[in-house]
Design a protein around this motif. Structure first.
Motif, PDB file in Angstrom:
ATOM      1  N   ILE A  24       2.259  -6.002 -22.125  1.00 36.94           N
ATOM      2  CA  ILE A  24       2.743  -6.030 -21.198  1.00 36.94           C
ATOM      3  C   ILE A  24       3.030  -7.868 -20.748  1.00 36.94           C
ATOM      4  N   THR A  25       3.842  -8.261 -20.056  1.00 40.48           N
ATOM      5  CA  THR A  25       4.112  -9.730 -20.165  1.00 40.48           C
ATOM      6  C   THR A  25       2.903 -10.337 -19.199  1.00 40.48           C
ATOM      7  N   PRO A  26       2.270 -11.619 -19.600  1.00 43.74           N
ATOM      8  CA  PRO A  26       1.334 -12.058 -18.553  1.00 43.74           C
ATOM      9  C   PRO A  26       2.090 -12.980 -17.437  1.00 43.74           C
ATOM     10  N   PRO A  27       1.699 -13.423 -16.444  1.00 47.24           N
ATOM     11  CA  PRO A  27       2.339 -14.177 -15.464  1.00 47.24           C
ATOM     12  C   PRO A  27       3.054 -15.260 -16.128  1.00 47.24           C
ATOM     13  N   LYS A  28       4.071 -15.725 -15.613  1.00 43.48           N
ATOM     14  CA  LYS A  28       5.041 -16.880 -16.449  1.00 43.48           C
ATOM     15  C   LYS A  28       4.370 -18.031 -16.462  1.00 43.48           C
ATOM     16  N   ASP A  29       4.091 -18.354 -15.118  1.00 39.10           N
ATOM     17  CA  ASP A  29       3.595 -19.996 -15.025  1.00 39.10           C
ATOM     18  C   ASP A  29       2.221 -19.744 -14.319  1.00 39.10           C
ATOM     19  N   ILE A  30       1.729 -20.957 -14.135  1.00 37.32           N
ATOM     20  CA  ILE A  30       0.516 -21.138 -13.350  1.00 37.32           C
ATOM     21  C   ILE A  30       0.370 -20.753 -11.527  1.00 37.32           C
ATOM     22  N   PHE A  31       1.684 -21.067 -11.340  1.00 34.66           N
ATOM     23  CA  PHE A  31       2.021 -20.881 -10.115  1.00 34.66           C
ATOM     24  C   PHE A  31       1.960 -19.549  -9.641  1.00 34.66           C
ATOM     25  N   SER A  32       2.738 -18.665 -10.476  1.00 35.77           N
ATOM     26  CA  SER A  32       2.738 -17.164 -10.438  1.00 35.77           C
ATOM     27  C   SER A  32       1.203 -16.546 -10.385  1.00 35.77           C
ATOM     28  N   ALA A  33       0.645 -17.185 -11.396  1.00 31.00           N
ATOM     29  CA  ALA A  33      -0.824 -16.468 -11.499  1.00 31.00           C
ATOM     30  C   ALA A  33      -1.733 -16.735 -10.423  1.00 31.00           C
ATOM     31  N   ILE A  34      -1.887 -17.966  -9.713  1.00 30.72           N
ATOM     32  CA  ILE A  34      -2.416 -18.254  -8.551  1.00 30.72           C
ATOM     33  C   ILE A  34      -1.792 -17.654  -7.525  1.00 30.72           C
ATOM     34  N   GLY A  35      -0.477 -17.428  -7.113  1.00 31.79           N
ATOM     35  CA  GLY A  35       0.113 -16.538  -6.241  1.00 31.79           C
ATOM     36  C   GLY A  35      -0.212 -15.221  -6.242  1.00 31.79           C
ATOM     37  N   PHE A  36      -0.580 -14.486  -7.557  1.00 28.58           N
ATOM     38  CA  PHE A  36      -0.775 -13.291  -7.558  1.00 28.58           C
ATOM     39  C   PHE A  36      -2.356 -13.076  -7.321  1.00 28.58           C
ATOM     40  N   LEU A  37      -3.075 -13.896  -7.574  1.00 28.02           N
ATOM     41  CA  LEU A  37      -4.464 -13.796  -7.276  1.00 28.02           C
ATOM     42  C   LEU A  37      -4.772 -13.988  -5.746  1.00 28.02           C
ATOM     43  N   ILE A  38      -4.010 -14.719  -4.889  1.00 25.72           N
ATOM     44  CA  ILE A  38      -4.027 -15.044  -3.689  1.00 25.72           C
ATOM     45  C   ILE A  38      -3.637 -13.728  -2.933  1.00 25.72           C
ATOM     46  N   SER A  39      -2.330 -13.263  -3.364  1.00 30.28           N
ATOM     47  CA  SER A  39      -1.844 -12.070  -3.103  1.00 30.28           C
ATOM     48  C   SER A  39      -2.616 -10.805  -3.135  1.00 30.28           C
ATOM     49  N   LEU A  40      -3.451 -10.624  -4.248  1.00 29.14           N
ATOM     50  CA  LEU A  40      -4.283  -9.671  -4.591  1.00 29.14           C
ATOM     51  C   LEU A  40      -5.561  -9.731  -3.488  1.00 29.14           C
ATOM     52  N   LEU A  41      -5.917 -10.775  -3.228  1.00 27.19           N
ATOM     53  CA  LEU A  41      -6.921 -10.593  -2.106  1.00 27.19           C
ATOM     54  C   LEU A  41      -6.534 -10.561  -0.680  1.00 27.19           C
ATOM     55  N   ILE A  42      -5.333 -10.968  -0.593  1.00 27.33           N
ATOM     56  CA  ILE A  42      -4.750 -10.258   0.841  1.00 27.33           C
ATOM     57  C   ILE A  42      -4.369  -8.922   0.817  1.00 27.33           C
ATOM     58  N   ALA A  43      -3.928  -8.440  -0.249  1.00 24.11           N
ATOM     59  CA  ALA A  43      -3.766  -7.027  -0.356  1.00 24.11           C
ATOM     60  C   ALA A  43      -5.092  -6.074  -0.176  1.00 24.11           C
ATOM     61  N   PHE A  44      -6.218  -6.797  -0.734  1.00 18.62           N
ATOM     62  CA  PHE A  44      -7.345  -6.065  -0.505  1.00 18.62           C
ATOM     63  C   PHE A  44      -7.899  -6.061   1.103  1.00 18.62           C
ATOM     64  N   ILE A  45      -7.683  -7.194   1.824  1.00 21.84           N
ATOM     65  CA  ILE A  45      -7.558  -7.096   3.199  1.00 21.84           C
ATOM     66  C   ILE A  45      -6.806  -6.083   3.916  1.00 21.84           C
ATOM     67  N   VAL A  46      -5.397  -6.067   3.546  1.00 20.30           N
ATOM     68  CA  VAL A  46      -4.530  -4.941   4.136  1.00 20.30           C
ATOM     69  C   VAL A  46      -5.116  -3.676   3.910  1.00 20.30           C
ATOM     70  N   SER A  47      -5.640  -3.431   2.498  1.00 18.45           N
ATOM     71  CA  SER A  47      -6.223  -2.187   2.251  1.00 18.45           C
ATOM     72  C   SER A  47      -7.602  -1.905   3.006  1.00 18.45           C
ATOM     73  N   PHE A  48      -8.198  -2.802   3.159  1.00 19.60           N
ATOM     74  CA  PHE A  48      -9.467  -2.715   3.915  1.00 19.60           C
ATOM     75  C   PHE A  48      -8.985  -2.001   5.411  1.00 19.60           C
ATOM     76  N   GLY A  49      -7.914  -2.836   6.082  1.00 20.14           N
ATOM     77  CA  GLY A  49      -7.482  -2.581   7.355  1.00 20.14           C
ATOM     78  C   GLY A  49      -6.999  -0.863   7.503  1.00 20.14           C
ATOM     79  N   LEU A  50      -6.189  -0.422   6.389  1.00 20.52           N
ATOM     80  CA  LEU A  50      -5.709   0.685   6.304  1.00 20.52           C
ATOM     81  C   LEU A  50      -6.948   1.532   6.165  1.00 20.52           C
ATOM     82  N   ASN A  51      -7.737   1.523   5.003  1.00 16.18           N
ATOM     83  CA  ASN A  51      -8.968   2.350   4.877  1.00 16.18           C
ATOM     84  C   ASN A  51      -9.750   2.450   6.336  1.00 16.18           C
ATOM     85  N   SER A  52     -10.022   1.234   6.988  1.00 15.37           N
ATOM     86  CA  SER A  52     -10.777   1.463   7.955  1.00 15.37           C
ATOM     87  C   SER A  52     -10.095   2.345   9.158  1.00 15.37           C
ATOM     88  N   ILE A  53      -8.877   2.127   9.294  1.00 18.66           N
ATOM     89  CA  ILE A  53      -7.945   3.422  10.095  1.00 18.66           C
ATOM     90  C   ILE A  53      -8.276   4.700   9.716  1.00 18.66           C
TER      91      ILE A  53
END
Lengths: 269, 273
Positions: A138-167
């Motif tokens: 599979i393809t790695p992220p195409k540039d450093i911005f996508s990689a950083i954006g993905f990591l930030i997005s993953l952390l926010i996704a964790f918080i969304v997931s925590f919110g849902l699990n909490s509910i």
């Protein structure tokens, strides 16, 4: 001790607690790879037999396999354990002990979730990710911005997931059947978060609905950033949208928690 | 108390009567915990709906998958999913046995005058499965109504035989794993992934690599309880062998695993001992 130190200490305890269940996480990795193989073969067949392609094979398989690598609706101990332990504590009455502790109930659950998430990252997500890159190409992220954006997005996704699990966890204040709620949550997430199918495959009507739901923050947004579908301003905008949903989910779970804790007082009264 | 002597038929009647009592107890817990029951039914419904959505969204774009049309795929999916759900609803025992072994409940079962496996089965109903089974059957009927299958009485009977075979094949495979719990106490994490392998058989086997196909046909023969019987109903001339092989393998597997279970039980030393 200030609050941050206390939270750090609690999170570290949950990490060490989870590391004891190495076998659980090892089997989660095995079953995750197994399911990924299943979906790989299903998608390959779908791609082979379709006349019109929604997206190229490389983008498609990168999206779907990354979806399995960061899957927030995975049937894993990290996902199940907090909900089940809360519902068991409610049934046995041990929940009273949690309530008298000098740290907020939900904050404690949050540190626990950080522990689970870190260990799952280490044992399941990262190994799966590396294997997918090496074995499936599979393809790695195409540039450093996508990689950083993905990591930030993953952390926010964790918080969304925590919110849902909490509910979902709060639902166990009204029902002892945490498993049923968990099954429903997983089923809904599989589709509405975009984990199994990229939204681009959805019929227009369904797509119009799912982009206005919080679930997209747990798969579609991070995966679209990873595959380079969202870049530049569109990426930043999507990240803010995701963050907005994270805050909304936390607030909803907080409101339900305030109701639920009142309910316990009534019972114990 | 020593169990009275009964012949095979009397024993069967006795066990059926007992099972009815187990069901009655379970039914009462369902009425008592009404919200739980609703949550479970809705959970099962969501699970099936989610996979059906997956199929529908995908197959709007492709006319056929490995030679199977949309409704044929839904039919395969419906049969497989119903078999799985019925197993979960009534023969969920392998999943709960581990808990009984750990808590020492198995020791209690062993001093009672009925087989421990029967008692454990009686206590392991799972309402989540009932929701999924109902949804699965609706999906199966929906698909069948769009296919020209020329239903006969024999075919109807065969659907029932296939579903029961499916339940028994799953039970046999999972029970064989649980028996190893007599020697290795940490089994929980193995039984789940093996159980999930069944999900592969909701799709036509042709789309998988030969390794997966062989695995699901010969080694962990879940496909004999889902894909093959469905394929037999859809293409009788191509899969004619499946007609008799399916129930035969189910019976054979059950006899083998049951003996393995009895063997394990003789070697069993209590968890807390």
């Amino acid at each position: 001790m200030n609050l941050m130190q206390r939270l750090y200490g609690l999170a570290w305890i949950s990490i060490r607690e989870r590391l004891h269940f190495r076998f659980d996480f090892f089997m989660t990795l095995i079953s995750n790879l197994m399911f990924s193989a299943l979906f790989y073969m299903v998608w390959r067949a779908i791609y082979t037999y379709s006349d019109v392609h929604v997206m190229s094979w490389q983008v498609l398989i990168t999206y779907v396999m990354m979806g399995q690598a960061i899957n927030f609706s995975r049937w894993s101990p990290a996902d199940r354990a907090p909900v089940y332990s809360a519902s068991t504590r409610i049934r046995t009455g041990d929940i009273a002990l949690d309530l008298v502790r000098p740290i907020d109930f939900q904050l404690r659950r949050f540190t626990e979730a950080i522990g689970f998430f870190s260990v799952e990252m280490l044992w399941v997500n990262i190994p799966s990710f590396l294997l997918f890159i090496i074995v499936l190409g599979i393809t790695p992220p195409k540039d450093i911005f996508s990689a950083i954006g993905f990591l930030i997005s993953l952390l926010i996704a964790f918080i969304v997931s925590f919110g849902l699990n909490s509910i979902v966890m709060m639902i166990s204040f009204w029902t002892t059947n945490a498993q049923g709620a968990q099954i429903a949550k997983k089923a809904i997430l599989d589709i509405l978060s975009g984990t199994l199918i990229p939204f681009d495959f959805f019929p227009a009507a369904l797509k119009a609905v799912v982009v206005h739901l919080p679930f997209q923050g747990m798969a579609y947004i991070p995966l679209s950033i990873y595959t380079g579908k969202l870049t530049g301003m569109a990426m930043v905008q999507a990240l803010f949208e995701q963050l907005g949903w994270a805050i909304v989910m936390l607030m909803i779970s907080r409101l339900i928690w305030m109701q639920a804790s009142k309910r316990i007082t009534i019972y114990g009264g | 108390m020593i169990a009275p002597k009964r012949n095979a038929l009397q024993q069967l009647v006795y066990l059926l009567g007992l099972y009815r009592i187990y069901l009655k107890i379970y039914f009462r817990t369902l009425i008592e915990y009404r919200t739980d029951t609703w949550v479970a039914l809705i959970g099962g419904l969501c699970a099936q709906a989610s996979t059906l959505t997956f199929l529908t969204v995908i197959f709007q774009r492709i006319p056929r998958l490995a030679g199977w049309s949309y409704y044929e795929l839904v039919f395969i999916f419906g049969l497989a999913a119903t078999g799985r759900a019925l197993n979960q609803a009534f023969l969920n025992v392998p999943y709960s046995l581990n808990g009984y072994i750990r808590s020492g409940m198995l020791d209690v079962f062993m001093i009672r005058p009925v087989g421990p496996l029967f008692q454990a089965t009686g206590m392991s109903q799972e309402i989540n499965g009932v929701g999924s089974a109902l949804t699965g059957m609706v999906i199966l009927i929906y698909a069948a109504s769009h296919l020209e299958l020329h239903w006969t009485f024999a075919k109807g009977i065969y659907v029932a035989v296939a579903l029961i075979s499916s339940m028994i094949i799953q039970l046999a495979v999972l029970l064989a794993i649980v028996v190893s719990a007599f020697w290795i106490l940490e089994i929980r994490s193995i039984i789940y992934p093996v159980g999930w392998l069944y999900d592969f058989t909701r799709y036509p086997l042709q789309i998988f690599t030969p390794f997966i196909r062989g695995l699901l046909t010969y080694i962990i023969p879940f496909a004999l309880g889902s894909f093959y019987p469905a394929a037999f109903l859809l293409r009788p001339h191509l899969y004619s062998w499946a007609g008799l092989v399916v129930p035969f393998v189910a019976i054979l597997l059950f006899i083998l695993t049951y003996n393995l279970w009895l063997f394990g039980l003789r070697r069993y030393s209590s968890a807390s001992g």
